[in-house]
Scaffold this active site. Structure first.
Site, PDB file in Angstrom:
ATOM      1  CD  GLU A 251     -10.030  -1.537   4.473  1.00 24.46           C
ATOM      2  OE1 GLU A 251     -10.454  -2.532   4.115  1.00 24.46           O
ATOM      3  OE2 GLU A 251      -9.026  -1.506   5.192  1.00 24.46           O
TER       4      GLU A 251
ATOM      5  CB  THR B  27      -0.880   0.118   1.353  1.00 22.81           C
ATOM      6  OG1 THR B  27      -0.159  -0.346   2.373  1.00 22.81           O
ATOM      7  CG2 THR B  27      -1.904  -0.958   1.038  1.00 22.81           C
TER       8      THR B  27
ATOM      9  CD  GLN C 286      -4.075   1.804  -0.840  1.00 28.80           C
ATOM     10  OE1 GLN C 286      -4.867   0.745  -1.182  1.00 28.80           O
ATOM     11  NE2 GLN C 286      -3.779   2.045   0.468  1.00 28.80           N
TER      12      GLN C 286
ATOM     13  CG  LEU D 162       0.009  11.021   4.784  1.00 36.92           C
ATOM     14  CD1 LEU D 162       0.114   9.752   5.407  1.00 36.92           C
ATOM     15  CD2 LEU D 162       0.446  12.124   5.256  1.00 36.92           C
TER      16      LEU D 162
END
Lengths: 338, 733
Positions: free
Chosen positions: B699, B463, B632, B624
């Site tokens: 998620e 990730t 993602q 970030l």
């Protein structure tokens, strides 16, 4: 995977001799299906006879204008061969509809004809399967049969043949050249694969010790009006639910010759001479395509989960014939069904 | 200073990964390494009557066959087998006894000099079973569902409100069992060290979780075992709990007193955890003006006979839609299968899919635009706790997403948009997830040459944890990112929970800040003591680390270089470790949100659906790293396409066996199924949640995507398909 012996055949005669000497032996070329099946313990050859270095990699024109394709020509080489692209684009298209680029690079033409069904019960040694273990029963019959056959089935087996290439070869009227202990012979591709009958464990009419040496394409390649349409659960890298190879000869809008083969619906590529004859002399219209589809699908039967395939096949046949008639063949590179 | 935070910084581990320098659990070498291959049960329920390995042991190279009958000791109390994220129940114990609890259960480990011999020899193990009756079909056993959880207390009288509603929609939505299929196979290399201690290279989302688990299962002291997992090739929740291969490799090492590797096959990985099949029943009652009066959501989910795995499928309407009456319930059916586990957005991916399809159906019934309905019901408070959010820019997600998608050009009637042979459908859905944060400790070692090593036991499951830790450390320490080296995923490193729940970005970032502050405090002490120091008397809060110096925050020219401060203090290295705990905030709810817009094109004659466009507008606080963050979300969208159209673990309930346990037949989207994906990060300043305003992204990317596609399919065709995946036979039906 079982422990096995390995031998490299020095020539075709050597391969035949090695094969005839050991009933448990299997030929290996690209290995894209055989090794998978060995990993699953479905195939447990006593010996692998490596034929990958035999000189069966030529694509050559014969005196009568046919094309002879060596059994070890890789699928991708064949699909991109200039003579295939120009004269038999239906075959090129069908090959490119199958598997992935990596698999097509490894897989041989002869091996493609020998690939076995993707029936999940055939793959799972913990379940009964007449094809894998004759007499044990057919788990698919009353089990998960969404992708099983609707034509030519038997009480023993409802598996399908997964090849795309074979469907085009059937439509094109290809011949299979075979060498064996008693010499060479040639059979039509449509006679190469068998229906399951009472012997679903026997996929082909290859005899003991026999080896495919070449595929022969007749001179007429239907390069103007053709299409290969593959319907599957995702846009690429999946086996066909239904696929159709269609090839037409047109005079104006009238059909002077027609070939249609259907994949994903039977234990072998499915052709109907009656359907092809019915198209001949007719206008290339949806009604006539639909009538041909009805004739092709005569006698179709379904089980609990694959009923949709009958109507899907009918529509796919009509669509593919229309693509062929319009000279707008299905692209195998775009993310779209035409 | 934010030189790196918020920028599209490339992965610091990218080069190692693409060049093969990054080693994964199954790749670590060891002298005398031997290989284990797992033998699996082929029945779902019963016991092993006999297990005969005599032929196996005759195979050249075979060293041992471990079974329940001859294995080294294993703990016999459930507590020893409960890892930090274990559900209620009695955890599965591989090779513990003769009982068979699920098909594919490991029942023996064949250990040989090489993997191929072990694999072959494994086929010679002869097992006789005493079979027992079993059940694996959730729909067949639906009547046995028993309530496990109520994610939220009921409010008002939902049943009565539903009954009197002007417009009511009630339906079942069926989500099949799905498997994670991470690219990397599950693997453990258990290295037998010369002193008899074990170094365990394991594919896991939590090395300290596995460490504690192994210590209790094998009755070892903490120093006897070290668990390392520097790189993980995807896990998506499947590696939150210790998987059985780590127990088997450790058993093998203990039995043989040598190093053992166990790598599962793709097929065997279908015997691990999975997203449980659920039947989601949603009821929505609206007034004629489009406001909601009742929400009911009941999920019936599969679990094993031995553990109660349950997640929050049903409670999400409390966060999204204002309604005075609501009732939620999660029911379980115990079947003869392995225990499900978390899979990307566990609970929400399934439950919000159902809720958002139901909202679409309600919008049709009300003749309202789907966004308009959602805005009419928009909730500024988490209704279950009656709390405001730390931030909630969901309305901006709707607005920005709709604008980018061109939603205003949508013709509302189903079947009213067409392009050539294809029907065109536009659908949308809302996504929601929690913004969780956990205690994490980080150690920073700063050397006088201006380099820092930042270390933490947290995992990077692909990730981008390495990268964001490096970014935050570089900014907090005022150093170029090239001077930061990050060490992760070693159980001997400072404390971290499992990597999951989208909590690691916020949690690790703030631990880095906390440790960096300790470093700065020490540097200030050193710099302040220098003669004529420009920082004499400065308070810690008035300073910052900038460009290799410690400086006054309000006047960067008043600075001392790190090198000077450390040289003057006679210090070569500064080492600080700090555990960051987030202050408890009972006054706010914390969530991330998204609005997902989908375009599908349906060849109705052939039933073929193509997802030609997705716009996902996400509000998740400060991002970030906009590059890894975008990746993602794109990954979540692609997975959402799979959930909508492709993914389904198919079981033959006569055998209780999964029949598509491979990625040829278990379909996920391929490139040809993926078209344009547009990711929008909506500005969402959050002054409450944490210092940096970070919420996490793991998620949220998948939530809402399947429903947006299903709703688009309805808009295209007029067909409402409530049983996922939406395959072509269902379109033709």
């Amino acid at each position: 995977m079982n422990n096995f012996q390995y031998a490299r055949a020095t020539d075709v005669a050597d391969a035949i001799r090695l094969l005839a000497a050991d009933l448990g032996a299997k030929l290996i070329a690209g290995g894209t299906n055989l090794i998978d099946l060995m990993k699953e313990n479905v195939e447990r050859p006593s010996r692998l006879i490596d034929i990958s270095r035999l000189p069966l990699r030529n694509v050559e024109e014969t005196a009568d204008g046919s094309l002879r394709i060596g059994a070890l020509v890789p699928n991708s080489d064949l699909a991109y061969h200039p003579l295939i692209e120009q004269r038999y684009p239906l075959l090129a298209s069908a090959i490119l509809a199958g598997a992935s680029a990596q698999l097509r690079n490894m897989a041989s033409v002869g091996g493609n004809l020998m690939q076995r069904t993707r029936c999940p019960y055939f793959y799972d040694t913990a379940t009964p399967c007449n094809k894998r273990n004759p007499g044990s029963g057919c788990s698919a019959m009353d089990g998960l049969n969404r992708n099983h056959a609707i034509l030519g089935t038997s009480a023993a087996c409802i598996a399908t043949n997964p090849s795309d290439m074979s469907v085009a070869l059937a439509a094109l009227g290809a011949l299979v050249h075979i060498a064996g202990p008693s010499g060479e012979r040639t059979i039509a591709l449509t006679d190469f694969h068998r229906l399951p009958g009472n012997t679903p464990h026997v996929d082909t009419n290859l005899g003991t010790g026999e080896i495919i040496t070449a595929i022969e394409l007749p001179p007429h390649g239907f390069a103007q009006n053709y299409s290969y349409l593959k319907i599957r659960d995702r846009m690429s890298y999946a086996f066909a639910l239904v696929s159709v190879a269609a090839a037409l000869e047109l005079e104006g809008n009238a059909i002077s010759g027609a070939r249609v083969a259907v994949g994903g619906v039977a234990h072998k590529p499915w052709r109907s001479l009656e359907a092809e004859t019915a198209l001949r002399g007719q206008a290339a219209t949806p009604d006539h395509f639909s009538h041909a589809a009805d004739l092709l699908l005569q006698g179709a039967t379904s089980r609990s989960h694959n009923g949709f395939k009958v109507e899907l096949a009918r529509r796919a046949i009509v669509r593919t014939l229309a693509q062929a008639a319009n000279a707008t063949p299905q692209s195998q590179a775009h993310k779209k069904i035409a | 200073m934010n030189a790196y935070i918020g920028t599209p910084t490339s992965r610091v581990d990218g080069r190692a990964k693409v060049t093969g320098a990054a080693k994964y659990a199954g790749e670590f070498p060891a002298g005398g390494l031997v290989h284990g291959f797992v033998v699996e049960a082929t029945i779902p329920c019963g016991r092993i009557a006999t297990i005969d390995a005599s032929e196996t042991l005759k195979v050249k190279g075979v060293l041992d066959v471990l079974t329940h009958a001859n294995r080294p000791p294993l703990a016999d109390k459930d507590e020893a087998w409960k890892d930090e994220v274990a559900p209620e129940g009695s955890p599965f114990r591989p090779l513990y006894d003769d009982k068979i609890k699920f098909n594919g259960q490991p029942i023996a480990l064949v250990i040989a000099e090489d993997w191929e011999s072990a694999k072959f020899a494994a086929t010679l193990v002869r097992v006789e079973y005493e079979q027992q009756g079993f059940a694996t079909d959730l729909e067949g056993e639906r009547s046995k569902a028993a309530e496990k959880d109520r994610p939220h207390k009921p409010r008002g009288d939902a049943a009565a409100a539903l009954a009197r509603a002007d417009v009511r929609h009630e339906a079942d939505y069926v989500i099949p069992t799905e498997h994670h299929n991470p690219m990397e196979l599950y693997a453990t290399t258990a290295i037998w060290e010369s002193d008899g201690k074990l170094t365990i290279y394991d594919k896991t989302q939590g090395v300290q979780n596995v460490h504690k688990f192994l210590c209790t299962v094998f009755d070892k002291k903490p120093d006897d075992i070290r668990v390392v997992s520097p790189y993980v090739g995807g896990a998506f929740g499947s590696g939150l709990r210790p998987q059985y291969q780590v127990v088997l490799a450790t058993l093998g090492a203990l039995a043989l007193k040598r190093s053992v590797r166990v790598v599962l096959t793709r097929q065997q990985m279908y015997g691990l955890g999975y997203r449980p099949m659920t039947i989601e029943r949603v009821g929505l009652g609206a007034k004629s003006d489009g406001t909601l009066d009742a929400v009911t959501h009941e999920a019936i989910a599969v679990t094993s006979r031995y553990e109660d795995f349950a997640r929050n499928d049903t409670g999400w309407a409390e966060q999204l839609y204002s309604s005075p009456n609501s009732r939620f319930s999660h029911k379980l059916v115990h079947l003869d299968v392995s225990t499900p586990c978390d899979m990307r957005a566990p609970g929400a991916a399934s439950g919000v899919c159902a809720l958002e399809c139901a909202m679409d159906e309600l919008s049709v019934a009300l003749k309202l635009d789907p966004i308009e309905l959602r805005l009419k019901c928009y909730s500024d408070r988490d209704q279950s706790e009656n709390l405001p959010y730390t931030s909630k820019q969901l309305h901006e997600c709707y607005a920005r997403g709709a604008e980018a998608f061109g939603w205003s050009r949508r013709s509302p009637a189903p079947r009213s948009m067409r392009d050539g042979k294809e029907l065109v459908g536009w659908g949308m859905a809302t996504g929601v997830w929690e913004a969780l944060q956990m205690p994490v400790a980080v150690r920073i070692v700063l050397t006088s040459n201006g380099h820092a090593e930042v270390s933490c036991a947290a995992s990077d499951i692909g990730t981008g944890t390495y990268t964001i830790v490096a970014q935050v450390a570089a900014d907090a320490l005022g150093l170029p990112i090239e001077n930061i080296s990050v060490r992760l995923a070693d159980s001997t490193l400072p404390q971290a929970p499992v990597e999951g729940g989208s909590w690691m970005a916020a949690s690790s970032a703030h631990a880095v800040l906390a440790a960096a502050e300790e470093v700065r405090k020490e540097l200030l002490g050193l710099a302040g003591k220098m003669p004529g120091s420009p920082l004499a008397g400065a308070e810690l809060a008035d300073t910052a680390l900038i460009d290799g110096s410690i400086a006054r925050a309000d006047d960067n020219s008043r600075a001392v270089t790190i090198a000077d401060a450390m040289r003057h203090g006679g210090v070569e290295r500064i080492e600080k470790e700090k555990l960051n705990q987030f202050a408890e905030d009972k006054k706010h709810a914390r969530n991330t949100h998204s609005a997902v817009f989908a375009e599908v094109r349906v060849d109705e004659e052939l039933g073929i659906i193509r997802v030609t466009r997705i716009v996902s507008a996400v509000a998740a606080g400060r991002i970030l790293n906009t590059k890894t963050g975008r990746s993602q979300i794109m990954g979540g969208v692609v997975w959402g396409i799979g959930m909508a159209l492709h993914e389904e673990t198919v079981m033959d309930h006569r055998f209780g066996r999964i029949m598509n346990a491979n990625i040829a037949e278990y379909h996920i989207p391929v490139n040809a199924d993926v078209h344009d994906i547009d990711v929008i990060f909506v500005d969402e300043a959050d002054a409450h949640i944490n210092k940096l305003g970070v919420k996490g992204l793991g998620e949220i990317g998948i939530v809402g995507v399947p429903a947006s596609i299903a709703n688009a399919v309805y808009h295209a065709t007029g067909k409402r398909i409530r049983r996922f995946p939406i395959t072509l036979d269902k379109v033709l039906d």
